[in-house]
Design an enzyme around this catalytic site. Structure first.
Site, PDB file in Angstrom:
ATOM      1  N   HIS A  21       0.862  -1.190   0.000  1.00  0.00           N
ATOM      2  CA  HIS A  21       0.000   0.000   0.000  1.00  0.00           C
ATOM      3  C   HIS A  21       0.894   1.234   0.000  1.00  0.00           C
ATOM      4  CE1 HIS A  21       1.003  -0.461   4.221  1.00  0.00           C
ATOM      5  NE2 HIS A  21       0.470   0.692   4.523  1.00  0.00           N
ATOM      6  N   HIS A  45       1.155   3.989   2.035  1.00  0.00           N
ATOM      7  CA  HIS A  45       1.614   4.808   3.155  1.00  0.00           C
ATOM      8  C   HIS A  45       3.133   4.947   3.024  1.00  0.00           C
ATOM      9  CE1 HIS A  45      -2.145   4.049   5.854  1.00  0.00           C
ATOM     10  NE2 HIS A  45      -2.185   5.254   5.307  1.00  0.00           N
ATOM     11  N   ASP A  79       5.805   4.756   4.794  1.00  0.00           N
ATOM     12  CA  ASP A  79       6.811   3.792   5.286  1.00  0.00           C
ATOM     13  C   ASP A  79       6.917   2.572   4.375  1.00  0.00           C
ATOM     14  OD1 ASP A  79       4.198   3.343   6.293  1.00  0.00           O
ATOM     15  OD2 ASP A  79       4.920   2.089   7.929  1.00  0.00           O
ATOM     16  N   HIS A  80       6.038   2.456   3.395  1.00  0.00           N
ATOM     17  CA  HIS A  80       6.061   1.309   2.482  1.00  0.00           C
ATOM     18  C   HIS A  80       6.445   1.682   1.049  1.00  0.00           C
ATOM     19  CE1 HIS A  80       4.122  -1.345   5.499  1.00  0.00           C
ATOM     20  NE2 HIS A  80       3.768  -0.163   5.954  1.00  0.00           N
TER      21      HIS A  80
HETATM   22 ZN   LIG Z   1       3.141   0.691   7.610  1.00  0.00          ZN
END
Ligand SMILES: [Zn+2]
Length: 311
Positions: A63, A65, A67-68
């Site tokens: 996904h 977000h 941090d990804h």
């Molecule tokens: Zn995350």
């Protein structure tokens, strides 16, 4: 260097810490290299881990977000700079196609990339090859999110002593594997007579989600299960509210799915290395198999195959 291993590039959710980079994982699978969820700083972490841009054959994003995925622009541009000659497949949630486009063109560079986009819009198979098939399943988070499962087809392991008995040698072994039978010394030998079933290996990658059916389907009989455990059990309410799992829930998933090795990762910044034992303990209290807490730059071998006909 193992043929099949997980290289941990980062283990932090949301915000990096002094000891944890943003998420990032490189799965080496024979000649393939799959980069999962490259968070911010992934390009440099790859350098520390000895992973080159040209080793990446596929990228899987659960996904969008930060941090990804905030490491995606850097990794893609590095691939272009290094003139990676092969096609690189990129899987990501189709609903967030626009975000992918923005990251892909986040800054100006001489674009030499050969990307094949595989936007994922439903559960099921996405892509694959001789080595594995890759499937996705929608998870339950606050934005469109898919988990991934990589499965090697079952095969057969040739048994040298049986080959000897039947007098099958040299190029005939390959022919027998391809064609299923051959005639040696006037008698017919079938592949079943000189081999045993070899169960394919399975890898599952589950990030940012509440408990849901898809989690258990993805983790089903995984040899290596990489599972987010953002929170400790004491923060179960927070986990539920923000669409995450606790370490105990990760253990529960591994146990109910018949997984073999559970890799915990994606930790909230509230936990430091002093909390490692507690998180592992909470997962282990639900799961009798092996639990490993991922640390940045760890290399974790994919466990050897299940014995034929084994659990
Ligand atoms: Zn995350």
């Amino acid at each position: 260097m193992a043929n099949r291993e997980l290289v941990i590039l980062g283990t932090a959710s949301q915000a990096p810490t002094r000891s944890r980079n943003h998420n990032g994982y490189f799965l080496r699978w024979d000649d393939e290299g799959l980069l999962f969820d490259p968070g911010e700083g992934t390009q440099r972490q790859m350098l520390f881990a000895g992973v080159t841009a040209s080793q990446v054959t596929r990228i899987c994003i659960t996904h969008f977000h930060g941090d990804h995925c905030l490491g995606l622009p850097g990794v893609l541009q590095r691939m272009s700079l290094d003139q990676v000659a092969h096609v690189v497949e990129v899987c990501y949630p189709a609903e967030s196609r626009e975000v992918f486009g923005r990251l892909r063109h986040a800054s100006l560079f001489r674009d030499r990339l050969q990307l094949r986009e595989r936007p994922v819009s439903q559960d099921g198979p996405i892509t694959g090859g001789a080595l594995f098939r890759l499937e996705a399943r929608a998870l339950s988070h606050s934005v469109p999110t898919f988990g991934y499962q990589l499965t090697e087809p079952d095969g057969r392991r040739m048994l040298p002593e049986k080959l000897n008995v039947f007098g099958v040698t040299g190029p005939d072994i390959g022919r027998l594997q391809r064609e299923g039978l051959l005639v040696a010394d006037g008698r017919t030998v079938t592949v079943e007579q000189v081999s045993e079933p070899r169960p394919g290996q399975r890898f599952a990658f589950i990030m940012d989600t509440r408990l849901c059916d898809a989690v258990f389907i993805l983790a089903d009989r995984a040899d290596m299960l990489v599972c987010e455990s953002t929170f400790a059990n004491a923060e179960a309410a927070l986990a539920r509210d923000y669409g995450h799992l606790t370490a105990g829930q990760a253990g529960q998933v591994a146990a109910q799915s018949g997984a073999r090795l559970l890799v915990l990762t994606h930790f909230s910044q509230r936990y430091e290395s002093g909390d490692d034992e507690r998180l592992v303990g909470e997962a282990a209290s639900a799961f009798g198999g092996k639990v490993v807490l991922a640390r940045d730059l760890d290399r974790i071998p994919v466990p050897s195959r299940r014995p034929a006909g084994g659990p």
